[in-house]
Design an enzyme around this catalytic site. Structure first.
Site, PDB file in Angstrom:
ATOM      1  N   GLY A   1      36.687  36.731  36.276  1.00 57.18           N
ATOM      2  CA  GLY A   1      36.029  37.946  36.740  1.00 57.18           C
ATOM      3  C   GLY A   1      37.046  38.974  37.185  1.00 57.18           C
TER       4      GLY A   1
ATOM      5  CE1 TYR B   1      38.683  36.207  33.066  1.00 58.48           C
ATOM      6  CE2 TYR B   1      37.496  35.086  31.297  1.00 58.48           C
ATOM      7  CZ  TYR B   1      37.543  35.579  32.590  1.00 58.48           C
ATOM      8  OH  TYR B   1      36.454  35.441  33.409  1.00 58.48           O
TER       9      TYR B   1
END
Length: 496
Positions: free
Chosen positions: A62, A55
């Site tokens: 998000g 990530y």
């Protein structure tokens, strides 16, 4: 000159207070911290080379966390992140707050869990030491996923965009960097996210809130002591046996502070001399002020943990341990700031009640009504109590806890947020209002004790009287009192 050593582990409020108190103070990065930065960066570089799915390094942000980003686009990803998230509004944070944001963000990176480069930490250090201070709008953060909008404005300046304060002037960043011969940097993979996933705006404002609130609560004792003498208050209520029998250390301390300031006074009384008991705003100073001091203890503990915390996402622990979590969530600081708001607001509440006792002819003994030099013709301090009451009422609105609110964001991926930056800003506003209330009490008490006879003051409060009488005059006629109240408030803030 103060040199603040940064290693990601050992910041405290006293060291930051010293740093802020000297305009020539600098920060230095320890070699051990540099090594931790290098080690974590190697992990990020390997992730990119192997095109692993991590990530914020090789994915979007998000709700876009499942969108993979190609190796060739990871740098563009970071710049796009900063530019798109720099959407704060409102007036800028004060310069000391923005300066502390950089110090705290740098300290977090030096823990070695953020995966940034030496170039980035060196750029932050340079901005801090040169006092190139980002213009950071103070509104627009939810206080989770980090203080994204304000930290993005800070990050923009490191790449030569946005605006900065330099030598007291607000200027485009690129103009300042060009004039100093400083090159902007190019953000590498993970670095944009590492800059904005964090709680530094709420924490930086929180640190300054704490420093100012701590001094203000100490000032409240000698100001209350002047009022106590103006009203011929009873000292028995501060007897150590009363407070030791309850057991709160802060209450015991507050009672001792009052006795210390009142020692040697000829204006105080004992129970039964003039009255059996005083009103609560005098008699219960140790209980109320002591309870407010308890909030400071809690707030300091949470701030000092947070300023040394790894609070970005993902966090890098080793080559095989890169974890996504939620350390960016500002709930600990949000609750601490809400608690500080209550503690400080109560200092204003009880101060305003003492003001009422000083001006109300039914409560102030033999003092003139409203301390008027000519009752009826001149209003004296009548409306000063109104102004204090207005500030106290405003504080009650601001004291509503920000931390109990939450609004989902990023299409419900980020479905609980802290509102910690709102809490921190409101705490600042309550502190400013409360200082003005205390300045008003001080202004009125100076006249009250002068009417009673300053030669009868305790030695410690007589010294305070002489110091602050240079700022505000005796109420010998109606005039525009706002100048003197503002000057007293400024003096209370600056005499740190």
């Amino acid at each position: 000159m103060t040199v603040l050593q940064l290693d990601g582990e050992n910041l405290n409020i006293e060291s930051l207070k010293d740093f802020l108190g000297n305009t020539e103070s600098t920060v230095e990065i320890t070699e051990e911290a540099y090594q931790k930065v290098d080690d974590s960066r190697k992990v990020v570089d390997k992730i990119i080379d192997q095109e692993k799915t991590i990530y914020g390094i090789t994915t979007g942000f998000g709700l876009f966390c499942d969108v993979l980003i190609s190796k060739e686009k990871v740098k563009d990803l970071q710049v796009n992140l900063i530019r798109s998230h720099a959407c704060g509004v409102g007036k800028p944070f004060d310069e000391p707050v923005a300066l502390l944001m950089m110090v705290l963000r740098l300290n977090t990176m030096l823990k070695g869990h953020s995966g940034v480069t030496r170039d980035l930490v060196d750029q932050l250090q340079l901005f801090i030491n040169k006092r190139i201070i980002p213009v950071v709008p103070e509104q627009g953060s939810l206080g989770a996923s980090g203080d994204l909008a304000p930290l993005s404005h800070m990050a923009l300046t490191l790449i030569g965009e946005g605006e900065v304060f330099y030598l007291g002037e607000r200027q485009p960043t690129h103009n300042v960097l060009e004039s100093l011969g400083i090159e902007s940097i190019t953000l590498q993979a993970k670095e944009g996210l590492a800059l904005i996933n964090g709680t530094q705006p709420m924490t930086a404002q929180g640190v300054i809130n704490y420093i100012e609130a701590e001094k203000m609560m100490q000032d409240s004792f000698w100001i209350a002591s002047l009022t106590h003498q103006g009203l011929n208050g009873i000292t028995d209520a501060y007897n150590h046996q009363i407070h030791e029998s309850r057991g709160y250390p802060e209450q015991i301390y507050a009672a001792q502070q009052m006795l210390d300031y009142l020692e040697g006074s000829e204006l105080t009384t004992r129970q039964g001399d003039l009255r059996v008991q005083d009103g609560y705003s005098l008699r219960c100073i140790p209980q109320v002020h002591g309870a407010s001091l308890q909030t400071l203890k809690y707030v300091k503990e949470k701030l000092e943990i947070e300023m040394n915390a790894a609070n970005d996402n993902p966090l890098i622990f080793s080559e095989d341990e890169v974890f996504s979590g939620g350390n960016f969530h500002g709930q600990p600081i949000a609750i601490a700031m809400d608690l500080l708001k209550i503690g400080v607001a109560e200092i204003a509440n009880i101060s305003e009640r003492r003001i009422e006792r000083l001006v109300n002819p039914a409560l102030n003994g033999d003092l003139p009504a409203f301390l008027s030099p000519e009752e009826g013709l001149q209003s004296g301090a009548m409306i000063l109590q109104y102004a204090a009451a207005s500030l106290v009422s405003e504080n009650k609105t601001l004291a509503h806890p920000a931390s109990v609110d939450s609004i989902p964001s990023s299409a419900n991926q980020e479905d609980h947020v802290s509102m910690g930056t709102i809490g921190s800003r409101h705490a600042r506003d309550i502190i400013n209002n409360t200082r003005n209330v205390l300045a008003t009490e001080l202004f009125i008490a100076l006249t009250a004790v002068e009417i009673k006879g300053i030669d009868k003051l305790s030695p410690k409060t007589f010294e305070k009287f002489k110091e602050y009488r240079l700022i505000a005059d005796f109420i010998d006629q109606d005039r525009n009192f706002s100048y003197e109240i503002n000057d007293l408030s400024t003096a209370l803030r600056e005499m740190l």
